[in-house]
Design a protein around this motif. Sequence first.
Motif, PDB file in Angstrom:
ATOM      1  N   GLU A   1       0.853  -1.201   0.000  1.00  8.22           N
ATOM      2  CA  GLU A   1       0.000   0.000   0.000  1.00  8.22           C
ATOM      3  C   GLU A   1       0.881   1.241   0.000  1.00  8.22           C
ATOM      4  O   GLU A   1       1.517   1.561   0.993  1.00  8.22           O
ATOM      5  CB  GLU A   1      -0.902   0.009   1.240  1.00  8.22           C
ATOM      6  N   VAL A   2       0.900   1.935  -1.139  1.00  8.94           N
ATOM      7  CA  VAL A   2       1.702   3.161  -1.202  1.00  8.94           C
ATOM      8  C   VAL A   2       0.841   4.414  -1.075  1.00  8.94           C
ATOM      9  O   VAL A   2       1.339   5.479  -0.722  1.00  8.94           O
ATOM     10  CB  VAL A   2       2.556   3.219  -2.494  1.00  8.94           C
ATOM     11  N   GLY A   3      -0.439   4.289  -1.366  1.00 11.80           N
ATOM     12  CA  GLY A   3      -1.307   5.465  -1.264  1.00 11.80           C
ATOM     13  C   GLY A   3      -2.697   5.064  -0.825  1.00 11.80           C
ATOM     14  O   GLY A   3      -3.102   3.904  -0.975  1.00 11.80           O
ATOM     15  N   HIS A   4      -3.401   6.043  -0.263  1.00 17.62           N
ATOM     16  CA  HIS A   4      -4.729   5.755   0.269  1.00 17.62           C
ATOM     17  C   HIS A   4      -5.575   7.017   0.104  1.00 17.62           C
ATOM     18  O   HIS A   4      -5.158   8.090   0.538  1.00 17.62           O
ATOM     19  CB  HIS A   4      -4.579   5.389   1.749  1.00 17.62           C
ATOM     20  N   ILE A   5      -6.723   6.905  -0.527  1.00 24.62           N
ATOM     21  CA  ILE A   5      -7.630   8.060  -0.627  1.00 24.62           C
ATOM     22  C   ILE A   5      -8.943   7.719   0.056  1.00 24.62           C
ATOM     23  O   ILE A   5      -9.384   6.571   0.032  1.00 24.62           O
ATOM     24  CB  ILE A   5      -7.832   8.529  -2.087  1.00 24.62           C
TER      25      ILE A   5
ATOM     26  N   GLY B   1      -3.378  10.150   1.278  1.00 23.64           N
ATOM     27  CA  GLY B   1      -1.985   9.986   1.730  1.00 23.64           C
ATOM     28  C   GLY B   1      -1.135   9.183   0.770  1.00 23.64           C
ATOM     29  O   GLY B   1      -1.638   8.297   0.069  1.00 23.64           O
ATOM     30  N   ILE B   2       0.162   9.493   0.755  1.00 19.15           N
ATOM     31  CA  ILE B   2       1.138   8.660   0.027  1.00 19.15           C
ATOM     32  C   ILE B   2       2.364   8.488   0.921  1.00 19.15           C
ATOM     33  O   ILE B   2       2.864   9.462   1.488  1.00 19.15           O
ATOM     34  CB  ILE B   2       1.594   9.312  -1.304  1.00 19.15           C
ATOM     35  N   GLY B   3       2.831   7.261   1.064  1.00 18.69           N
ATOM     36  CA  GLY B   3       4.063   7.007   1.802  1.00 18.69           C
ATOM     37  C   GLY B   3       5.248   7.210   0.862  1.00 18.69           C
ATOM     38  O   GLY B   3       5.395   6.468  -0.105  1.00 18.69           O
ATOM     39  N   VAL B   4       6.075   8.213   1.164  1.00 15.97           N
ATOM     40  CA  VAL B   4       7.170   8.552   0.245  1.00 15.97           C
ATOM     41  C   VAL B   4       8.266   7.479   0.287  1.00 15.97           C
ATOM     42  O   VAL B   4       8.662   6.927  -0.751  1.00 15.97           O
ATOM     43  CB  VAL B   4       7.747   9.949   0.583  1.00 15.97           C
ATOM     44  N   GLY B   5       8.745   7.162   1.496  1.00 17.41           N
ATOM     45  CA  GLY B   5       9.798   6.155   1.627  1.00 17.41           C
ATOM     46  C   GLY B   5       9.297   4.788   1.186  1.00 17.41           C
ATOM     47  O   GLY B   5      10.022   4.013   0.555  1.00 17.41           O
TER      48      GLY B   5
END
Length: 580
Positions: A418-422, A453-457
């Motif tokens: 999961e890299v992003g969540h809307i 959200g997006i997890g950058v790392g």
Amino acid sequence: MSCVILCLMRISRLLMPTLRETPSDAEIISHQLMLRAGLIQKVAAGIYNYLPLGYRVIRKVENIIRTEMNRAGAQEVLLPFAVPAELWQESGRWDKYGKELLRFQDRKGAEYCLGPTHEEVITSIARAYVRSYKQLPLNLYQIQDKFRDEIRPRFGLMRGREFIMKDAYSFHASPESLDAEYQNMHDTYCRIFEACGLEYKVVEADSGNIGGSASQEFMVLAANGEDALLSCTGCAYSANVEAAQSTLEAVEHRPVTEALKEVSTPDKKTIEDVAAFLKLEPAKLLKTLIYYYKTGAQEDYTAVLLRGDQQINEIKLKNYLNADVVALAEDSAVAKITGVEPGFCGPVGLKNVRIIADNSLRQMGGGAAGANKKDTHLLNVLPGRDFSLTEVTDLRLAAAGDKCPRCGAPLAAIRGIEVGHIFKLGTKYSQALNAVYLDASGASQPFIMGCYGIGVGRTAAAAIEQHFDENGIVWPAALAPYHCVVIPANMHDPVLLAAAEKLYQELLAAGVEVLLDDREERIGVKLKDMELLGITSRLVAGKALSSGQVEFRLRHSPQNELVPVEAAAQTVLQKLAELK
Ligand code: ATP
Ligand code: MG
């Protein structure tokens, strides 16, 4: 390349602590390679230093996100990492969030937390400055450190405690406006992950107890992904298994006409044991689970009924009950409610406890269930006749092979990161914080909100999980720390050195993110390091220079190409342009 970060870089001056050995505590490939390539350094569990080359990758992910968010009309802000407790008390999350929230006191004893997410802080901005519907919609975002005291920080940047997130929050005067922005963010996220060079899928996600299909996750597909997904083999339906729905292949059940009958089932407590003993398929058994749940200060128990071959999805149960916590009841509680230990519980005659049944019970024509009596089961149990089906809902864990809820084709299991969540939030935070605007008629209304959200790392780590080989990282060009390295094959040959220096200068002048490997190292060591790091292309000034040629190679290509030294910089530019 979309994000050029130019700077002069001779590798002899670069802090690039590459390792030959795989660190023993790194379990997954992205964590191993990030440590081996000297991109990150562990400071404490789930807390890392980003070293120069690692930080370049992080900046590239950030820049792609920033470019697309700006293009989508969102405005960048920067909120504090330290958040006063009062804001979290207003939303009610100070007491609910649990141990992931790192709380601390300042010298005056005032309480704070390190923000794990920023709904409260952002809502306080809208509350202060947005007065009228005319100022809406509004989308604010930041790229900032978050802290979550995860129980099991692991896998490097994949699940850190301190990590960089892009978080955006939108404010609206109508549900339609939220819908439009949600779609805008969906499309923006698609552009972001495409620009990062990643293969991804958008899946339906658990949206907590707010309800609706108002939440989607962006999953980078990878064999090592932590998230289990179900994807339809016939249509576009994909979902996190946490949220996935499915329909079941009906098991042939004739509606029973026979009366209930007790059978002795000594020590047969599991579905498998009972099924084998009674010579029935597990699907013809009725599973009864006693759950404890808590909402605010309110605690209670419930009996959950499922078809015997099905598993419970506790997230669905938690959402249905609108609970903060659900957990299988202790044996003592089970005994108190049913009169028997777990394994022999059943719905018949169960009193004083709320019974919730999964949808699958609707098609059950009758089956075996625990008799609420030690070592005993009941045969011919018919839902509706022998116990009432009052609350029936979807509580099952969907599984591979079940049928798609949309088209009926089989669902297949895949894994993702999961890299992003809307997420459509609605008025949860605006109501709690009394954040209101005046509508066209002058009435005050709570903002309708979305968050994204997006997890950058995690995105950088996910890129490695998807792009590596036995020699190291094969970055998608958009994320590679550098796009070219020029290597003199022998540091003691002035002709090679001069040629390499000239190529390096030409590439710099042409705007290529280029390194010069001027280390006093053997060529083999240099090539290994650059492969490990995943530098997109390389030029080696070696033997062929005597005939006016240098070796060119793309990281992902299996072989060298000889190119005339005068055309080498041009070749690099052209090949990099083709990767765009
Ligand atoms: P997860 O289910 O993986 O714990 P989450 O659903 O709690 O994540 P969100 O609150 O949706 O995460 O956060 C937005 C994004 O931040 C996630 O999609 C993920 O990319 C990233 N993220 C969340 N937790 C972490 C973490 N511990 N380390 C790195 N990135 C994270
Ligand atoms: Mg999430």
